[in-house]
Design an enzyme around this catalytic site. Sequence first.
Site, PDB file in Angstrom:
ATOM      1  N   LYS A  34       5.237  -0.319   6.078  1.00 45.43           N
ATOM      2  CA  LYS A  34       4.571  -1.213   5.109  1.00 45.43           C
ATOM      3  C   LYS A  34       3.043  -0.997   5.214  1.00 45.43           C
ATOM      4  O   LYS A  34       2.615   0.124   5.455  1.00 45.43           O
ATOM      5  CB  LYS A  34       4.984  -2.655   5.348  1.00 45.43           C
ATOM      6  CG  LYS A  34       6.520  -2.787   5.406  1.00 45.43           C
ATOM      7  CD  LYS A  34       7.031  -4.166   5.367  1.00 45.43           C
ATOM      8  CE  LYS A  34       8.558  -4.126   5.445  1.00 45.43           C
ATOM      9  NZ  LYS A  34       9.160  -5.428   5.294  1.00 45.43           N
ATOM     10  N   GLU A  38       9.669  -6.115  -1.836  1.00 42.55           N
ATOM     11  CA  GLU A  38       8.280  -6.591  -1.844  1.00 42.55           C
ATOM     12  C   GLU A  38       7.559  -6.078  -3.086  1.00 42.55           C
ATOM     13  O   GLU A  38       6.708  -6.754  -3.651  1.00 42.55           O
ATOM     14  CB  GLU A  38       7.574  -6.158  -0.545  1.00 42.55           C
ATOM     15  CG  GLU A  38       8.074  -6.980   0.638  1.00 42.55           C
ATOM     16  CD  GLU A  38       7.918  -6.316   1.990  1.00 42.55           C
ATOM     17  OE1 GLU A  38       7.227  -5.294   2.109  1.00 42.55           O
ATOM     18  OE2 GLU A  38       8.522  -6.848   2.949  1.00 42.55           O
ATOM     19  N   SER A  55      15.501  -7.039   9.295  1.00 42.85           N
ATOM     20  CA  SER A  55      15.459  -7.484  10.695  1.00 42.85           C
ATOM     21  C   SER A  55      16.344  -6.651  11.617  1.00 42.85           C
ATOM     22  O   SER A  55      16.934  -7.178  12.565  1.00 42.85           O
ATOM     23  CB  SER A  55      15.810  -8.973  10.800  1.00 42.85           C
ATOM     24  OG  SER A  55      14.832  -9.754  10.140  1.00 42.85           O
ATOM     25  N   HIS A  86      11.588  -1.372  -3.407  1.00 42.29           N
ATOM     26  CA  HIS A  86      11.587  -2.306  -2.277  1.00 42.29           C
ATOM     27  C   HIS A  86      11.367  -3.726  -2.826  1.00 42.29           C
ATOM     28  O   HIS A  86      10.589  -3.923  -3.758  1.00 42.29           O
ATOM     29  CB  HIS A  86      10.494  -1.933  -1.276  1.00 42.29           C
ATOM     30  CG  HIS A  86      10.613  -2.704   0.005  1.00 42.29           C
ATOM     31  ND1 HIS A  86      10.199  -4.013   0.113  1.00 42.29           N
ATOM     32  CD2 HIS A  86      11.145  -2.374   1.209  1.00 42.29           C
ATOM     33  CE1 HIS A  86      10.465  -4.448   1.347  1.00 42.29           C
ATOM     34  NE2 HIS A  86      11.034  -3.475   2.027  1.00 42.29           N
ATOM     35  N   GLU A 146      19.176  -4.365   1.327  1.00 42.60           N
ATOM     36  CA  GLU A 146      18.219  -5.184   2.074  1.00 42.60           C
ATOM     37  C   GLU A 146      18.219  -6.604   1.508  1.00 42.60           C
ATOM     38  O   GLU A 146      17.451  -6.913   0.579  1.00 42.60           O
ATOM     39  CB  GLU A 146      16.812  -4.592   1.942  1.00 42.60           C
ATOM     40  CG  GLU A 146      16.668  -3.207   2.521  1.00 42.60           C
ATOM     41  CD  GLU A 146      15.237  -2.970   2.989  1.00 42.60           C
ATOM     42  OE1 GLU A 146      15.071  -2.735   4.193  1.00 42.60           O
ATOM     43  OE2 GLU A 146      14.312  -3.056   2.174  1.00 42.60           O
ATOM     44  N   GLY A 156      12.051  -9.248   7.524  1.00 44.26           N
ATOM     45  CA  GLY A 156      10.905  -9.794   8.251  1.00 44.26           C
ATOM     46  C   GLY A 156      11.132 -11.198   8.792  1.00 44.26           C
ATOM     47  O   GLY A 156      10.183 -11.858   9.220  1.00 44.26           O
ATOM     48  N   GLY A 171      11.699  -2.177   9.228  1.00 42.54           N
ATOM     49  CA  GLY A 171      10.286  -2.516   9.051  1.00 42.54           C
ATOM     50  C   GLY A 171       9.621  -2.737  10.391  1.00 42.54           C
ATOM     51  O   GLY A 171       9.225  -1.797  11.085  1.00 42.54           O
ATOM     52  N   GLY A 172       9.524  -4.008  10.796  1.00 43.44           N
ATOM     53  CA  GLY A 172       8.780  -4.406  12.002  1.00 43.44           C
ATOM     54  C   GLY A 172       9.080  -3.552  13.220  1.00 43.44           C
ATOM     55  O   GLY A 172       8.155  -3.076  13.891  1.00 43.44           O
ATOM     56  N   ASN A 188       9.901   1.862   7.891  1.00 41.52           N
ATOM     57  CA  ASN A 188       8.981   1.486   6.813  1.00 41.52           C
ATOM     58  C   ASN A 188       7.837   0.699   7.452  1.00 41.52           C
ATOM     59  O   ASN A 188       8.007  -0.456   7.811  1.00 41.52           O
ATOM     60  CB  ASN A 188       9.739   0.623   5.785  1.00 41.52           C
ATOM     61  CG  ASN A 188       8.822   0.055   4.719  1.00 41.52           C
ATOM     62  OD1 ASN A 188       7.660   0.463   4.591  1.00 41.52           O
ATOM     63  ND2 ASN A 188       9.333  -0.891   3.937  1.00 41.52           N
TER      64      ASN A 188
HETATM   65  P1  PGA Z   1      12.149  -5.649   8.606  1.00 41.33           P
HETATM   66  O1  PGA Z   1      11.810  -4.951   7.199  1.00 41.33           O
HETATM   67  O2  PGA Z   1      12.917  -4.673   9.429  1.00 41.33           O
HETATM   68  O3  PGA Z   1      10.804  -5.989   9.190  1.00 41.33           O
HETATM   69  O4  PGA Z   1      12.956  -6.871   8.293  1.00 41.33           O
HETATM   70  C1  PGA Z   1      12.759  -4.139   6.548  1.00 41.33           C
HETATM   71  C2  PGA Z   1      12.209  -3.632   5.243  1.00 41.33           C
HETATM   72  O5  PGA Z   1      11.547  -4.381   4.524  1.00 41.33           O
HETATM   73  O6  PGA Z   1      12.406  -2.449   4.883  1.00 41.33           O
END
Ligand code: PGA
Length: 240
Positions: free
Chosen positions: A11, A92, A198, A90, A162, A168, A219-220, A9
Amino acid sequence: MKRFIIAGNWKMNIPPSLDEYRAVLKNPAPERVTAVICPPAPFIPYVADFPDFISVGAQDVSEHDSGSYTGETSAAMLSVFGVKYAIVGHSERRASHFEVDELVNRKTKAALRAGLSPIVCVGETLAEREAGRTVEVVTRQIGAVFGSLSDAERESCVAAYEPIWAIGTGLAAAPEDADAMCAEISKIARCPVLYGGSVSLANAESILSQAHIDGALIGGASLDADAFSRIIAIAAELSA
Ligand code: PGA
């Protein structure tokens, strides 16, 4: 033999060079691993052009099929551009776009109507966890989306656990804790369950080795082509 889904992802980010990213992804062609990248919407055509073993996902989808909904994109439109998956709910978007369980349910159904596989995200806040409400919150979120789905619809779905405090932050859930929650989710959702929060090259193996974790939503670390393709390779090894 286990199958895995490794989904990135991005983002509202893109890797510094899409060409270099694509070049790193060249060869893994894993057998029992589905690799997905969910870029920001305008970059969907670029990712659709990545090597074939990468499926394209959207980060969101409209609950509506068409009409006067400025700024929205329908699942059918995404599908025209080769999109196979759509992240829905999600945290967010739940936090900043007021996406409540009922809306996540409608988006899930909209994705299914167009033949996309929804990746339904759920997870508790730190306050909910500290209050001992993790199972209650997560099972409510999952029940609200999956309660009205048929068995055939569930076959096209993916769930993602999640925990919000892990997203993050570099503080991934302990693999055993994540496994226990994914087991709870899978009892209700009856579809593959990913862990997200993470996930990194360093912790991917311990997370993916858990019995009830069918993959990762990343994500990251998915913005780093080397890390992402090495996590795909770890999944491929664990599935062998
Ligand atoms: P992250 O994000 O791996 O950066 O923690 C995961 C996500 O929000 O899908």
